[in-house]
Design a protein around this motif. Structure first.
Motif: not given
Length: 501
Positions: A442-449
């Motif tokens: 989820k942390a990676s998705k948030r940063m990419m988004n």
């Protein structure tokens, strides 16, 4: 301002060296990369503000005369493109940090440092005032981009990377030969001095120089028929690499083409450039329509959109060149965000083939929104940045009486919308498909988004600042076409030691 100009070039190189020394300590490496890119972006913004207030800044490296030494020039054109370029690379690096560690990214230890080397090369290409230093900048970009293309070591990447390198080495060889010929004819490679001396050459020699460098810069820009290396190279590379390549590398080729061919008075080549522009638009968009993979469709659109900037240059009018500059500013963030969205699709689905993905509008609506805004902009739909940029070029073409290129531009825009609809229907409206495993955290998705949202915000900023950007683009176009303004700013009123050949 001299220190700030130096920081934009030397700073990323120094940060890259430190990043490589600590490349196995990924948190420290990422922090160094972000600090280096942030400092470069802030330097670019400060430079643009200073140029707006105080005019062009010229640095004669080592105090040498322009005829012999390296000259760095920060005028409005350079400062504007430098701001857009450095902010783009910063956003891409944030996306890369968020993506790190997923199954598809592989070894990331060199990505940050190589992005810093690429930034230094891009900054040098934008700021240089002589052709030989421009050649050095292109080689710096080539070395770093080859590493970024092939660092994962996959067979497809190595194969396409070799094609990329061979074509670009050929262009570099032609560049060196052109440099030798230009120096023989004019006794200089300084762009300001060339702006004085090339127009005085015999017409055949002058046009030969213009055509030669049209091929050199056209290869870097992926102009028809010199684009074949691009559609095979970009789709095989990691998302962060294709995003920064699509947003920047071909645009640097267009940037130097606009600067060189306007300052040296190559308006006789206008019809040739317009023909190349039309063919680039049509062949690129036709290639996009024939593809069935998001990244390959977008790769062909990189080619197609180059045609619009060439159209503005080929008109050789203030309105045309201003439209090309505005289109250049619009394209850098738009193409970057399109490939970042492609990366989000790949991260969720495991691939970007239209036959194997679907239903993301319902399951991942944020990706649908992040795709829709730049896609509509790419197609030139109001009120997005692509509409403003294309309208300026269409208006310039009509005023110049160039009806054929205007028709081609409108047809290419229609087909662009069709290909964007193809992606929309395939990826977002088809039967939903399950996400790939393992998915990003989820942390990676948030940063990419978040990084992708920042890039989308950049495209919207172009719309909100359309008025000031157009005024700036018009002023840039007048200075480039006049030529004398650039000459006086670079060479100054004291012309001692600068002799004609």
């Amino acid at each position: 301002m001299n220190a700030i100009i130096a920081l934009a070039i030397v700073g990323p190189l120094a940060a890259s060296g430190v990043g490589l020394l600590v490349r196995e300590r990924h948190h420290l490496r990422d922090a160094i990369t972000l600090m280096g890119l942030s400092a470069t972006a802030l330097a670019a913004i400060a430079l643009l503000i200073d140029v707006q207030r105080n005019g062009t800044t010229v640095v004669r490296v080592g105090g040498w005369d322009p005829e012999l030494g390296i000259v760095l020039v920060a005028d409005q054109f350079a400062a504007l493109i430098l701001v857009v370029a450095t902010l783009t690379i910063l956003v891409v690096d944030i996306f890369a940090i968020g993506q790190r560690g997923t199954a598809s990214t592989g070894d990331q230890t060199v990505v940050g440092p190589m992005l810093l080397v690429l930034t230094a090369g891009v900054s040098l290409a934008i700021l240089t005032g002589d052709l030989f230093t421009l050649f050095v900048a292109f080689e710096l970009i080539l070395v770093s981009s080859y590493v970024l293309l092939t660092h994962q070591g996959r067979a497809a990447q190595l194969r396409s990377g070799m094609t990329y390198v061979v074509i670009n080495l050929l262009a570099s060889t032609l560049f060196l030969l052109g440099l030798a010929y230009v120096y023989t004819a004019t006794r200089t490679v300084n762009i300001a001095l060339l702006a004085e001396r090339i127009p005085e050459l015999d017409n055949g020699v002058r046009l030969g120089i213009g055509l030669w460098f049209l091929v050199v810069f056209g290869t870097k820009a992926a102009m028809f028929p010199l684009f074949s290396w691009l559609p095979d190279s970009y789709p095989t590379a990691p998302t962060t690499v294709t995003a920064v390549f699509a947003g920047l590398l071909t645009k640097i080729g267009v940037y130097v083409m606009i600067r060189f061919h306007t300052l040296t008075g190559m308006d006789d080549l206008g019809p040739v450039i317009l023909v190349a522009a039309g063919l680039t638009m049509l062949v690129g968009v036709a290639g996009a329509l024939a593809q069935n993979d998001v990244k390959r469709i977008l790769s062909f659109h990189v080619v197609s959109q180059i045609g619009y900037m060439l159209m503005g240059l080929g008109l050789f009018s203030v309105a045309g060149v201003a439209g090309a500059v505005l289109f250049l500013v619009h394209q850098i963030p738009v193409k970057t965000v399109m490939f970042l969205v492609g990366g989000l699709i790949e991260d969720d689905q495991g691939n970007s083939s239209l036959d194997k993905v679907g239903g993301l509008a319902a399951r991942r609506p944020i990706i649908a929104v992040l795709f829709a805004i730049p896609a509509l902009s790419l197609a030139g739909i109001p009120p997005f940045s692509g509409f403003v940029a294309k309208l300026s070029l269409i208006d310039a073409g009509i005023n110049a009486g160039s009806v054929a290129i205007v028709v081609v531009a409108l047809v290419a825009s229609m087909f662009t919308l069709l290909s964007m609809s193809k992606i929309w229907l395939g990826v977002f409206w088809r039967e939903p498909t399950p996400p790939s495993e393992p998915a990003s955290s989820k942390a990676s998705k948030r940063m990419m988004n978040g990084a992708t949202m920042a890039a989308v915000a950049g495209t919207l900023a172009v719309v909100s600042l359309a008025g000031p950007l157009w005024n700036m683009s018009e002023e840039i176009a007048r200075d480039l076409l006049d030529g004398q303004t650039y000459i006086n700013e670079v060479l100054g009123t004291d012309r001692g030691g600068v002799a004609s050949p």
